[in-house]
Design a protein around this motif. Structure first.
Motif, PDB file in Angstrom:
ATOM      1  N   CYS A 146       0.821  -1.213   0.010  1.00 16.95           N
ATOM      2  CA  CYS A 146       0.315  -0.213  -0.186  1.00 16.95           C
ATOM      3  C   CYS A 146       0.836   1.323  -0.016  1.00 16.95           C
ATOM      4  O   CYS A 146       0.563   2.204  -0.797  1.00 16.95           O
TER       5      CYS A 146
ATOM      6  N   MET B  66       0.182   3.933  -2.797  1.00 19.52           N
ATOM      7  CA  MET B  66      -0.515   4.824  -2.450  1.00 19.52           C
ATOM      8  C   MET B  66      -0.036   5.775  -1.459  1.00 19.52           C
ATOM      9  O   MET B  66      -0.892   6.301  -0.609  1.00 19.52           O
TER      10      MET B  66
ATOM     11  N   ALA C 264      -1.979   9.120  -1.331  1.00 23.43           N
ATOM     12  CA  ALA C 264      -3.430   8.939  -1.256  1.00 23.43           C
ATOM     13  C   ALA C 264      -4.091  10.132  -0.368  1.00 23.43           C
ATOM     14  O   ALA C 264      -3.408  10.222   0.808  1.00 23.43           O
TER      15      ALA C 264
ATOM     16  N   LYS D 294     -10.438  -0.985  -3.456  1.00 26.28           N
ATOM     17  CA  LYS D 294      -9.526   0.169  -3.102  1.00 26.28           C
ATOM     18  C   LYS D 294      -8.279  -0.413  -2.571  1.00 26.28           C
ATOM     19  O   LYS D 294      -7.324   0.080  -2.652  1.00 26.28           O
TER      20      LYS D 294
ATOM     21  N   HIS E 262      -3.705  -1.098  -8.277  1.00 29.01           N
ATOM     22  CA  HIS E 262      -3.519  -0.019  -8.186  1.00 29.01           C
ATOM     23  C   HIS E 262      -1.749   0.274  -8.389  1.00 29.01           C
ATOM     24  O   HIS E 262      -1.429   1.380  -8.029  1.00 29.01           O
TER      25      HIS E 262
END
Length: 289
Positions: A135, A139, A142, A195, A201
């Motif tokens: 993550c 991200m 984010a 998500k 991602h």
């Protein structure tokens, strides 16, 4: 020990109590911290690794006073290791993401103090900790990873990521259901599962990635690693993957697992090839993203 949120933990629960440590496993984390393990000064290469322990987002396997096995070989290689004690099921998403990104920002903003380079800060994670490290690698910018603090202006993008038997997807059929429940709740929405399925991602500007997993893993299906690698390849992200036939979920360092027990050597080779284990001079820290 370094407090991640000295100004106050975001959304701290009113019933927050002391964390518990039993047999090298930490639970009930409400006030996230980092434990620092520095190499011998003569061996230090100026590289930092923020290590995210595994434990299904319900506990953290940090080992004994010397830290998990990864700590030992990394410090021998000259790396400064920061063991991250992050929030888990008591909070759910986005608390763990906020904690790992705050950890990167702290190390980068205080790089000179820690004797590391601000452009040599990696993340490493095992199992659910691998999901959190992934993550961070996908991200880092984010919105939910920010809290409005001044430190949010420091770039939280890791410079490399190493994922060991990682949880990657939050969607069936290959999800580790315990991690999903702990992070997202009993009945997460399809949108939330998508998500936090990091294979969806991957982005071309993310850092290089090292992956290690085993076909014999009965806890986290190897498809988590395979799908992430496929996404990295499709995006043109430099990645190295080692998938072994034998080994249990964990670090599989027992010699009975043959080549699987050598994954730390493969990871060290990857780090050395990419220049993260050569001595580096200090460098001014870039503040903004």
């Amino acid at each position: 020990m370094i407090e991640l949120w000295p100004e106050g933990v975001p959304d701290l629960r009113a019933d927050a109590s002391e964390e518990k440590v039993v047999n090298g496993r930490v639970t009930n984390v409400h006030r996230p911290t980092m434990l620092v393990y520095a190499p011998e000064p003569a061996k230090a290469v100026g590289t930092a690794v923020i290590f995210c322990p595994g434990g299904g987002y319900v506990r953290l396997a940090i080992g004994d006073a010397g830290g998990p096995p990864e700590t030992q070989w990394l410090t021998r290689a000259g790396v400064t290791v920061f063991i991250l004690k992050y929030r888990m099921a008591e909070y759910g998403h986005p608390a763990p993401l906020r904690d790992v990104l705050r950890a990167v920002r702290i190390v980068r903003s205080r790089a000179a103090e820690f004797g590391v380079r601000p452009d040599r800060i990696g993340v490493m994670g095992a199992s659910a900790g691998g999901h959190l490290a992934a993550c961070a690698a996908t991200m880092w910018d984010a919105p939910e990873g920010r809290t409005g603090a001044a430190l949010d202006e420091v770039n939280a993008r890791p410079d490399f990521a190493a994922l060991i038997y990682p949880v990657i997807t939050m969607e069936d059929p290959f999800v580790h259901k315990g991690s999903r429940t702990a992070l997202l709740g009993e009945k997460p929405s399809p949108e939330l599962m998508e998500k936090l399925s990091v294979e969806k991602h991957v982005r071309k500007d993310m850092p290089p990635v090292f992956l290690a997993a085993t076909m014999a893993d009965k806890s986290v299906p190897v498809e988590n690693t395979l799908r992430f690698y496929q996404a990295l390849r499709a995006a043109g992200v430099p990645a190295e993957m080692h998938v072994y036939a034998q080994g249990s979920h964990g670090n599989s360092l027992d010699p009975q697992f043959g080549p699987t027990a050598q994954w730390p050597q493969r990871c060290e080779e990857w780090m050395r090839f990419n220049g993260w284990l050569t001595k580096a001079e200090s460098k001014a820290e870039p503040k903004s993203e």
